[in-house]
Design a protein around this motif. Structure first.
Motif, mmCIF file in Angstrom:
data_model
loop_
_atom_site.group_PDB
_atom_site.id
_atom_site.type_symbol
_atom_site.label_atom_id
_atom_site.label_comp_id
_atom_site.label_asym_id
_atom_site.label_seq_id
_atom_site.Cartn_x
_atom_site.Cartn_y
_atom_site.Cartn_z
ATOM 1 N N TYR A 44 -9.812 -1.678 8.962
ATOM 2 C CA TYR A 44 -8.749 -1.266 8.076
ATOM 3 C C TYR A 44 -8.853 0.114 7.479
ATOM 4 O O TYR A 44 -10.177 0.304 7.201
ATOM 5 C CB TYR A 44 -9.167 -2.288 6.747
ATOM 6 N N PHE A 45 -7.983 0.791 7.500
ATOM 7 C CA PHE A 45 -7.953 2.164 6.709
ATOM 8 C C PHE A 45 -7.108 2.425 5.560
ATOM 9 O O PHE A 45 -5.904 1.656 5.245
ATOM 10 C CB PHE A 45 -7.283 2.821 7.791
ATOM 11 N N CYS A 46 -7.271 3.194 4.703
ATOM 12 C CA CYS A 46 -6.657 3.619 3.446
ATOM 13 C C CYS A 46 -6.294 4.833 3.815
ATOM 14 O O CYS A 46 -6.718 5.641 4.330
ATOM 15 C CB CYS A 46 -7.433 3.450 2.188
ATOM 16 N N ALA A 47 -4.874 4.891 3.170
ATOM 17 C CA ALA A 47 -4.199 6.361 3.339
ATOM 18 C C ALA A 47 -3.482 6.751 2.237
ATOM 19 O O ALA A 47 -3.186 5.794 1.295
ATOM 20 C CB ALA A 47 -3.259 6.265 4.603
ATOM 21 N N ALA A 48 -3.306 7.993 1.805
ATOM 22 C CA ALA A 48 -2.746 8.440 0.650
ATOM 23 C C ALA A 48 -1.508 9.476 1.023
ATOM 24 O O ALA A 48 -1.305 10.162 1.843
ATOM 25 C CB ALA A 48 -3.508 9.155 -0.336
ATOM 26 N N ARG A 49 -0.329 9.585 0.047
ATOM 27 C CA ARG A 49 0.843 10.385 0.099
ATOM 28 C C ARG A 49 1.101 10.725 -1.338
ATOM 29 O O ARG A 49 1.086 9.943 -2.130
ATOM 30 C CB ARG A 49 1.942 9.659 1.002
ATOM 31 N N THR A 50 1.662 11.804 -1.311
ATOM 32 C CA THR A 50 2.103 12.657 -2.558
ATOM 33 C C THR A 50 3.171 11.901 -3.227
ATOM 34 O O THR A 50 3.930 11.872 -4.287
ATOM 35 C CB THR A 50 2.148 14.043 -2.651
ATOM 36 N N LEU A 51 4.247 11.331 -2.345
ATOM 37 C CA LEU A 51 5.552 10.878 -2.371
ATOM 38 C C LEU A 51 5.599 9.426 -2.898
ATOM 39 O O LEU A 51 4.348 8.724 -2.928
ATOM 40 C CB LEU A 51 6.513 11.068 -1.383
ATOM 41 N N ALA A 52 6.512 8.682 -2.896
ATOM 42 C CA ALA A 52 6.795 7.206 -3.307
ATOM 43 C C ALA A 52 6.059 6.525 -2.009
ATOM 44 O O ALA A 52 5.945 6.705 -1.215
ATOM 45 C CB ALA A 52 8.161 6.719 -3.698
ATOM 46 N N ILE A 53 5.898 5.090 -2.451
ATOM 47 C CA ILE A 53 5.457 4.164 -1.471
ATOM 48 C C ILE A 53 6.109 4.200 -0.345
ATOM 49 O O ILE A 53 7.139 4.347 -0.169
ATOM 50 C CB ILE A 53 5.219 2.911 -2.226
ATOM 51 N N ALA A 54 5.292 4.030 0.820
ATOM 52 C CA ALA A 54 5.824 4.128 2.259
ATOM 53 C C ALA A 54 4.997 2.871 2.934
ATOM 54 O O ALA A 54 4.040 2.658 2.776
ATOM 55 C CB ALA A 54 5.881 5.495 2.648
#
Length: 122
Positions: free
Chosen positions: A93-103
């Motif tokens: 299981y990996f977590c990931a982040a982005r600056t925009l809205a959920i995807a």
């Protein structure tokens, strides 16, 4: 932002686990966060995502009703509560982040943590 996933382990089917994704380096509330998983020999797949303020969430059909994603921006941490685990939930299981809205697509995320292994025995 740097991400660190933890909380994986070996459990029996029907058990629960809570994964954590701890962030450092930037203002955590500036990022939407997603959980993905990758089983041996399979492609990475979307599991769940939570918006920057924690209000909006979205789940893969395979985990809906069993998994819950949440976040504590004061602690710079996102959680994935996994209940009623099944052998088919076995994956890294990996977590990931982005600056925009959920995807829901992995290429849409800019920052990734290392994975944590979840193994569910039957």
């Amino acid at each position: 932002v740097q991400l660190q996933a933890s909380g994986g382990g070996l459990v029996q089917a029907g058990s629960s686990l809570r994964l954590s994704c701890a962030a450092s380096g930037r203002t955590f509330s500036d990022y939407s966060v997603g959980w993905f998983r990758q089983a041996p020999g399979k492609e990475r797949e979307f599991v769940a995502t939570v918006s920057k303020n924690g209000v909006n969430t979205y789940y893969a059909d395979s985990v809906k009703g069993r998994f819950t994603i949440s976040r504590d921006n004061a602690k710079n941490t996102v959680y994935l509560q996994m209940n009623s685990l099944k052998p088919e939930d076995t994956a890294v299981y990996f977590c990931a982040a982005r600056t925009l809205a959920i995807a829901t697509m992995a290429p849409e995320y800019d920052y990734w943590g290392q994975g944590t292994l979840v193994t569910v025995s039957s």
